[in-house]
Design a protein around this motif. Structure first.
Motif, short mmCIF file in Angstrom:
data_model
loop_
_atom_site.label_atom_id
_atom_site.label_comp_id
_atom_site.label_asym_id
_atom_site.label_seq_id
_atom_site.Cartn_x
_atom_site.Cartn_y
_atom_site.Cartn_z
N GLY A 34 -4.20 -6.72 13.80
CA GLY A 34 -2.75 -6.84 13.74
C GLY A 34 -2.11 -6.29 12.49
O GLY A 34 -0.89 -6.13 12.44
N ALA A 35 -2.91 -6.00 11.46
CA ALA A 35 -2.35 -5.49 10.21
C ALA A 35 -1.86 -4.07 10.40
O ALA A 35 -2.52 -3.24 11.03
CB ALA A 35 -3.38 -5.56 9.09
N GLU A 36 -0.70 -3.78 9.83
CA GLU A 36 -0.17 -2.41 9.86
C GLU A 36 -0.83 -1.54 8.81
O GLU A 36 -0.97 -0.33 8.99
CB GLU A 36 1.34 -2.46 9.64
N HIS A 37 -1.25 -2.17 7.73
CA HIS A 37 -1.89 -1.44 6.63
C HIS A 37 -2.84 -2.36 5.92
O HIS A 37 -2.54 -3.56 5.73
CB HIS A 37 -0.82 -0.93 5.64
N ALA A 38 -4.00 -1.87 5.53
CA ALA A 38 -4.98 -2.69 4.81
C ALA A 38 -5.85 -1.80 3.95
O ALA A 38 -6.21 -0.69 4.35
CB ALA A 38 -5.83 -3.50 5.78
N VAL A 39 -6.16 -2.27 2.74
CA VAL A 39 -7.01 -1.55 1.80
C VAL A 39 -8.17 -2.46 1.40
O VAL A 39 -7.94 -3.60 0.95
CB VAL A 39 -6.23 -1.13 0.54
N THR A 40 -9.38 -2.00 1.58
CA THR A 40 -10.57 -2.78 1.26
C THR A 40 -11.10 -2.40 -0.12
O THR A 40 -11.20 -1.21 -0.45
CB THR A 40 -11.67 -2.55 2.30
N VAL A 81 -9.38 -7.68 0.68
CA VAL A 81 -8.53 -6.84 1.52
C VAL A 81 -7.08 -7.16 1.19
O VAL A 81 -6.66 -8.32 1.27
CB VAL A 81 -8.79 -7.07 3.02
N ASP A 82 -6.32 -6.15 0.80
CA ASP A 82 -4.88 -6.28 0.58
C ASP A 82 -4.17 -5.51 1.69
O ASP A 82 -4.55 -4.36 2.00
CB ASP A 82 -4.49 -5.69 -0.77
N GLY A 83 -3.14 -6.11 2.27
CA GLY A 83 -2.46 -5.41 3.34
C GLY A 83 -1.17 -6.09 3.74
O GLY A 83 -0.69 -7.00 3.07
N TYR A 84 -0.62 -5.62 4.86
CA TYR A 84 0.58 -6.26 5.39
C TYR A 84 0.63 -6.11 6.91
O TYR A 84 0.05 -5.20 7.50
CB TYR A 84 1.85 -5.70 4.76
N TRP A 97 4.44 -1.33 -2.39
CA TRP A 97 4.66 -1.15 -0.95
C TRP A 97 6.09 -1.44 -0.50
O TRP A 97 6.55 -0.92 0.50
CB TRP A 97 3.68 -2.03 -0.16
N ARG A 98 6.78 -2.37 -1.19
CA ARG A 98 8.12 -2.79 -0.75
C ARG A 98 8.11 -3.13 0.73
O ARG A 98 8.84 -2.56 1.54
CB ARG A 98 9.16 -1.70 -1.06
N HIS A 99 7.26 -4.08 1.05
CA HIS A 99 7.04 -4.47 2.45
C HIS A 99 6.64 -5.93 2.48
O HIS A 99 5.74 -6.35 1.75
CB HIS A 99 5.94 -3.60 3.06
N ASP A 100 7.32 -6.72 3.30
CA ASP A 100 6.98 -8.15 3.40
C ASP A 100 5.84 -8.39 4.39
O ASP A 100 5.35 -7.46 5.03
CB ASP A 100 8.21 -8.95 3.80
N SER A 101 5.46 -9.66 4.49
CA SER A 101 4.31 -10.08 5.28
C SER A 101 3.02 -9.48 4.73
O SER A 101 2.10 -9.15 5.47
CB SER A 101 4.49 -9.74 6.76
#
Length: 426
Positions: A34-40, A81-84, A97-101
């Motif tokens: 479900g994540a739109e973006h994620a960095v491992t 993992v960092d993401g949104y 990112w300027r992106h919530d969640s």
């Protein structure tokens, strides 16, 4: 159109960690459903001892939540993992990112099979609990996941279309992250978590209670710490205006004002904390929460007038009286209200000298709600003598205040024992 009034944020994160570095060869990506973006990133230490220098946390986000000199566990290698998740609001600027969640997921190399999920207190972001919860549970071998609740900062009420939408998003984002983190952990480790706990301080504690009332299927149990509540009769909309009215008169020497503070639930012995809370928390949070649930109170003005004087009248949050507000406002409060109908074990710890969520009007009230709902056997409620809302306030009155972090670690061990989880070995 509303006109915005400047709001001084309460201990908000003002620094952003560096974007997560690309992971080294051999470090497998973790997919978060479900994540739109994620960095491992594979890290030598997932605790703040390692993530501060590596830029995988934000110290400003947890500033003021721990007592000076607090030492937390360290030395936990693993994967972060960092993401949104998809969202259309942009208040969270972490990673640029300027992106919530936004979320953070930490997966220790030596896993004990459990997962702890948390949301932040106040209007903070996903790193707020890194010292007081993440470090503690990672050292025990738990995976850890935290969300920014879907909206952050001093103007959370701008998120959503109708009163209560921003707060309801808090719950949706905790649920979303819990589901995703359990699946991500299962894929990463080859087996699903056997235990999932929710944990949180203040607004984060309110999220724990809501999840155990409404999504118990996702959790083994929970632990809350000086938690907020929203009910028809009790919330910040009912407990903060009396303090905003009485405290200035108390400072001016009105002999009756002190008695009014005590009668409103502010504990005797906590007087040294009143000035700090009046300047930094009571007024700010009253206006933010009121604007979220009752935006019509001040007309086109956005979040009222800071520190308006008692007797100013309509639109002044100092004079706010929830009981006299229209039915639509009470319906908005009901949207976000707790019921006490938990169906999983819950440990609650409450500081006796908390003057943001005082025990008489918060912790005690929720325990009575749980008992009245016939769920008393699922609630272990403890008052912590000398505890106040956040441990960073202890230096204000060190002779009477004590840190609550040790009570959290004891409470977590109690929850483990209660839910049949053996003490994990390092």
């Amino acid at each position: 159109m509303r006109r915005s009034l400047a709001l001084a944020p309460l201990l908000l994160a003002v620094l952003s960690p560096a974007p997560a570095a690309a992971h080294p060869a051999g470090c497998a990506d973790v997919r978060v459903p479900g994540a739109e973006h994620a960095v491992t990133s594979c890290l030598t230490d997932l605790t703040t001892t390692g993530t501060v220098p590596s830029g995988h946390t934000d110290p400003a986000d947890w500033a003021g939540l721990e007592a000076p000199g607090t030492v937390t566990p360290s030395g936990v290698p693993g994967t972060q993992v960092d993401g949104y998740f998809p969202d259309d609001s942009t208040t969270n600027t972490n990673h640029g990112w300027r992106h919530d969640s936004q979320f953070v997921l930490r997966l220790p190399a030596r896993w004990n099979g459990g997962l702890v999920v948390a949301g932040p207190p106040s209007t903070r972001e996903q790193f707020a609990n890194d010292r007081i919860i993440s470090d503690q549970v990672l050292a025990k071998g738990y995976a850890y996941a935290a969300t920014d609740k879907g909206n952050t900062g001093a103007q959370i009420y701008q998120d959503g279309r109708r009163p209560g939408d921003a707060i309801m998003e808090w719950h949706r984002r905790v649920t979303q992250l819990t589901v995703a983190a359990k699946k991500a952990a299962a894929r990463h480790y080859g087996r699903a978590p056997s235990t999932t706990y929710a944990a949180g301080l203040s607004a984060g504690g309110y999220l724990v209670r809501w999840q155990l009332e409404n999504r118990p299927d996702l959790y083994t149990g929970g632990l809350d710490w000086n938690a907020l509540i929203f009910t028809r009769d009790t919330s910040m909309l009912t407990t903060l205006p009396p303090a905003l009215r009485a405290y200035p008169r108390h400072v001016a020497g009105d002999a009756t004002a002190h008695a009014e503070m005590i009668a409103a639930g502010y504990p005797a012995g906590s007087e040294a904390l009143w000035d700090h809370h009046h300047k930094n928390q009571w007024d700010f949070l009253q206006r933010v929460i009121r604007e979220e649930l009752d935006p019509g109170y001040d007309g086109d003005t956005e979040a009222g007038t800071p520190f308006c004087a008692e007797g100013t009248g309509a639109g002044c949050d100092t004079d706010y009286d929830l009981a006299t507000r229209p039915a639509s406002v009470h319906r908005a409060v009901a949207r976000v209200a707790l019921t006490g109908r938990i169906t999983r074990p819950l440990v609650s710890i409450q500081g006796t000298l908390d003057v943001l969520t005082p025990p008489a009007t918060y912790g005690d009230v929720y325990h009575r709600m749980v008992t009245a709902a016939g769920r008393g056997g699922l609630h272990h409620y403890s008052r912590v003598a000398g505890g106040t809302h956040t441990d960073g306030l202890v230096p204000i009155a060190p002779a009477v205040l004590r840190p609550m972090l040790p009570a959290f670690t004891r409470g977590f061990a109690e929850l483990e024992a209660w839910t049949g989880r053996s003490a994990p070995r390092r």
